[in-house]
Design a protein around this motif. Structure first.
Motif, mmCIF file in Angstrom:
data_model
loop_
_atom_site.group_PDB
_atom_site.id
_atom_site.type_symbol
_atom_site.label_atom_id
_atom_site.label_comp_id
_atom_site.label_asym_id
_atom_site.label_seq_id
_atom_site.Cartn_x
_atom_site.Cartn_y
_atom_site.Cartn_z
ATOM 1 N N GLU A 113 -1.812 -34.506 10.285
ATOM 2 C CA GLU A 113 -3.107 -35.026 9.844
ATOM 3 C C GLU A 113 -3.542 -34.382 8.538
ATOM 4 O O GLU A 113 -4.132 -35.033 7.683
ATOM 5 C CB GLU A 113 -4.176 -34.797 10.923
ATOM 6 C CG GLU A 113 -4.173 -35.821 12.033
ATOM 7 C CD GLU A 113 -5.315 -35.624 13.010
ATOM 8 O OE1 GLU A 113 -6.416 -35.201 12.587
ATOM 9 O OE2 GLU A 113 -5.100 -35.865 14.203
ATOM 10 N N VAL A 114 -3.283 -33.092 8.385
ATOM 11 C CA VAL A 114 -3.605 -32.403 7.133
ATOM 12 C C VAL A 114 -2.862 -33.066 5.977
ATOM 13 O O VAL A 114 -3.442 -33.355 4.918
ATOM 14 C CB VAL A 114 -3.241 -30.906 7.204
ATOM 15 C CG1 VAL A 114 -3.475 -30.231 5.853
ATOM 16 C CG2 VAL A 114 -4.054 -30.205 8.290
ATOM 17 N N GLN A 115 -1.587 -33.331 6.174
ATOM 18 C CA GLN A 115 -0.785 -33.996 5.140
ATOM 19 C C GLN A 115 -1.324 -35.401 4.843
ATOM 20 O O GLN A 115 -1.400 -35.817 3.684
ATOM 21 C CB GLN A 115 0.673 -34.072 5.582
ATOM 22 C CG GLN A 115 1.364 -32.718 5.644
ATOM 23 C CD GLN A 115 2.776 -32.820 6.198
ATOM 24 O OE1 GLN A 115 2.988 -33.286 7.313
ATOM 25 N NE2 GLN A 115 3.742 -32.400 5.404
ATOM 26 N N GLN A 116 -1.701 -36.129 5.897
ATOM 27 C CA GLN A 116 -2.248 -37.475 5.716
ATOM 28 C C GLN A 116 -3.541 -37.442 4.918
ATOM 29 O O GLN A 116 -3.776 -38.291 4.050
ATOM 30 C CB GLN A 116 -2.491 -38.131 7.084
ATOM 31 C CG GLN A 116 -1.223 -38.508 7.822
ATOM 32 C CD GLN A 116 -1.494 -38.978 9.245
ATOM 33 O OE1 GLN A 116 -2.608 -38.865 9.759
ATOM 34 N NE2 GLN A 116 -0.473 -39.485 9.899
ATOM 35 N N ALA A 117 -4.386 -36.458 5.205
ATOM 36 C CA ALA A 117 -5.663 -36.329 4.488
ATOM 37 C C ALA A 117 -5.429 -36.021 3.013
ATOM 38 O O ALA A 117 -6.072 -36.608 2.134
ATOM 39 C CB ALA A 117 -6.518 -35.241 5.129
ATOM 40 N N ILE A 118 -4.508 -35.104 2.724
ATOM 41 C CA ILE A 118 -4.203 -34.752 1.333
ATOM 42 C C ILE A 118 -3.656 -35.970 0.593
ATOM 43 O O ILE A 118 -4.091 -36.292 -0.523
ATOM 44 C CB ILE A 118 -3.206 -33.581 1.279
ATOM 45 C CG1 ILE A 118 -3.879 -32.293 1.775
ATOM 46 C CG2 ILE A 118 -2.668 -33.385 -0.146
ATOM 47 C CD1 ILE A 118 -2.927 -31.119 1.947
ATOM 48 N N ASP A 119 -2.715 -36.667 1.216
ATOM 49 C CA ASP A 119 -2.139 -37.857 0.580
ATOM 50 C C ASP A 119 -3.214 -38.918 0.344
ATOM 51 O O ASP A 119 -3.244 -39.565 -0.713
ATOM 52 C CB ASP A 119 -1.022 -38.441 1.449
ATOM 53 C CG ASP A 119 0.222 -37.560 1.483
ATOM 54 O OD1 ASP A 119 0.362 -36.707 0.578
ATOM 55 O OD2 ASP A 119 1.033 -37.706 2.413
ATOM 56 N N ALA A 120 -4.099 -39.107 1.333
ATOM 57 C CA ALA A 120 -5.147 -40.138 1.225
ATOM 58 C C ALA A 120 -6.069 -39.872 0.047
ATOM 59 O O ALA A 120 -6.327 -40.764 -0.763
ATOM 60 C CB ALA A 120 -5.948 -40.219 2.526
ATOM 61 N N VAL A 121 -6.584 -38.651 -0.060
ATOM 62 C CA VAL A 121 -7.545 -38.384 -1.134
ATOM 63 C C VAL A 121 -6.867 -38.383 -2.505
ATOM 64 O O VAL A 121 -7.483 -38.763 -3.500
ATOM 65 C CB VAL A 121 -8.329 -37.066 -0.905
ATOM 66 C CG1 VAL A 121 -9.144 -37.132 0.372
ATOM 67 C CG2 VAL A 121 -7.416 -35.865 -0.887
ATOM 68 N N GLU A 123 -4.656 -40.425 -3.315
ATOM 69 C CA GLU A 123 -4.501 -41.851 -3.623
ATOM 70 C C GLU A 123 -5.841 -42.560 -3.773
ATOM 71 O O GLU A 123 -5.894 -43.777 -3.899
ATOM 72 C CB GLU A 123 -3.673 -42.523 -2.523
ATOM 73 C CG GLU A 123 -2.224 -42.059 -2.483
ATOM 74 C CD GLU A 123 -1.495 -42.513 -1.225
ATOM 75 O OE1 GLU A 123 -2.104 -43.264 -0.420
ATOM 76 O OE2 GLU A 123 -0.332 -42.103 -1.041
ATOM 77 N N GLY A 124 -6.941 -41.783 -3.712
ATOM 78 C CA GLY A 124 -8.258 -42.370 -3.892
ATOM 79 C C GLY A 124 -8.867 -42.940 -2.629
ATOM 80 O O GLY A 124 -9.864 -43.667 -2.681
ATOM 81 N N ARG A 125 -8.288 -42.606 -1.466
ATOM 82 C CA ARG A 125 -8.817 -43.087 -0.193
ATOM 83 C C ARG A 125 -9.576 -41.977 0.518
ATOM 84 O O ARG A 125 -9.575 -40.827 0.082
ATOM 85 C CB ARG A 125 -7.674 -43.598 0.694
ATOM 86 C CG ARG A 125 -6.951 -44.810 0.121
ATOM 87 C CD ARG A 125 -5.843 -45.312 1.037
ATOM 88 N NE ARG A 125 -4.684 -44.426 1.033
ATOM 89 C CZ ARG A 125 -4.261 -43.725 2.076
ATOM 90 N NH1 ARG A 125 -4.928 -43.769 3.226
ATOM 91 N NH2 ARG A 125 -3.174 -42.951 1.979
ATOM 92 N N ASN A 126 -10.238 -42.341 1.604
ATOM 93 C CA ASN A 126 -10.939 -41.368 2.439
ATOM 94 C C ASN A 126 -10.187 -41.191 3.746
ATOM 95 O O ASN A 126 -9.388 -42.032 4.139
ATOM 96 C CB ASN A 126 -12.367 -41.833 2.724
ATOM 97 C CG ASN A 126 -13.181 -42.011 1.456
ATOM 98 O OD1 ASN A 126 -13.406 -43.117 1.008
ATOM 99 N ND2 ASN A 126 -13.615 -40.912 0.873
ATOM 100 N N SER A 196 -14.147 -50.142 -1.222
ATOM 101 C CA SER A 196 -13.605 -49.441 -0.060
ATOM 102 C C SER A 196 -12.292 -50.066 0.379
ATOM 103 O O SER A 196 -12.044 -51.252 0.164
ATOM 104 C CB SER A 196 -14.607 -49.485 1.100
ATOM 105 O OG SER A 196 -15.804 -48.809 0.757
ATOM 106 N N LYS A 197 -11.469 -49.218 1.017
ATOM 107 C CA LYS A 197 -10.161 -49.688 1.479
ATOM 108 C C LYS A 197 -9.994 -49.579 2.991
ATOM 109 O O LYS A 197 -9.045 -50.132 3.549
ATOM 110 C CB LYS A 197 -9.056 -48.885 0.783
ATOM 111 C CG LYS A 197 -9.060 -49.041 -0.737
ATOM 112 C CD LYS A 197 -8.007 -48.174 -1.386
ATOM 113 C CE LYS A 197 -8.046 -48.287 -2.901
ATOM 114 N NZ LYS A 197 -7.069 -47.396 -3.568
ATOM 115 N N ASN A 198 -10.888 -48.839 3.653
ATOM 116 C CA ASN A 198 -10.766 -48.684 5.105
ATOM 117 C C ASN A 198 -12.126 -48.344 5.702
ATOM 118 O O ASN A 198 -13.130 -48.192 4.986
ATOM 119 C CB ASN A 198 -9.735 -47.602 5.459
ATOM 120 C CG ASN A 198 -10.025 -46.271 4.775
ATOM 121 O OD1 ASN A 198 -11.155 -45.973 4.396
ATOM 122 N ND2 ASN A 198 -8.993 -45.462 4.623
#
Length: 214
Positions: A113-121, A123-126, A196-198
């Protein structure tokens, strides 16, 4: 994550901070990591070194995560802050969103989840830990008699609220006695207007623009 990524870990618990740093450094792509134990130390660090991602604890001595996030975003508005919390405490969400946090993680989150959060932000996502998103949605309320900073119509706000609550377009259509095609069009307009994307992005937009509160 890439090797050029600069990442600041801000937490007053040495064991947590050092453990997370160890995990991040054991990936194929090793980011440049700096560790500090409170918000003031972070501001001192950023005076000479700019982080791409800041993993920010909320409850800290000297300067907490909310105060630090406000200061960081004033001075370094391109910063991407991921808030860390021990508990799913909705009292902090609005303040951290207002301060500029892009993502929220519980400290007992998996490293995935930490990796997913880093990748998301990056890429400009939340991103929200599932438990935090569920808590926010469960406590989400429409603000009464308070002007919002949004250019959404009242109907779009009504549909946005139900989207954030997890209802499908068909369920929203039935509840509001309108066609699903009408809801589809409203949803398309809402995503366009809010950029927004999600669902996480919609929730953050709604709270930041004083449409909803938790």
């Amino acid at each position: 994550m890439t090797e050029s990524l600069k990442l600041a870990l801000v937490d007053d618990h040495d064991l947590f901070r050092e453990g997370l740093s160890f995990l991040l450094n054991n990936q194929n792509s090793k980011p440049e990591i700096k560790e500090v134990s409170n918000g003031q130390e972070l501001l001192d660090l950023l005076a000479n070194w700019q982080a791409d991602i800041i993993l920010m604890d909320i409850e800290m001595p000297v300067m907490n995560g909310i105060e630090a996030s406000n200061e960081v975003m004033k001075k370094y508005p391109a910063s991407k802050i991921i808030a860390l919390s021990m508990h799913a405490n909705e009292n902090y969400y609005s303040e951290m969103i207002d301060a500029g946090a892009k993502a929220f993680l519980l400290k007992n989150s998996s490293f995935e989840e930490v990796q997913q959060a880093i990748d998301a932000v990056m890429e400009g996502r939340n991103f929200f830990s599932p438990e935090i998103l569920e808590s926010i949605i469960a406590n989400l309320n429409r603000k009464k008699n308070q002007p919002s900073k949004s250019d959404l119509t009242q109907r779009e706000i009504e549909i946005l609220y139900n989207i954030c609550k997890g209802l499908s377009n068909q369920e929203i259509a039935e509840m509001l006695f309108i066609s699903k095609r009408t809801v589809d069009k409203h949803r398309e307009n809402i995503l366009l207007k809010t950029q927004s994307k999600n669902t996480a992005s919609l929730v953050i937009y709604a709270i930041k623009n004083h449409i909803f509160e938790v």
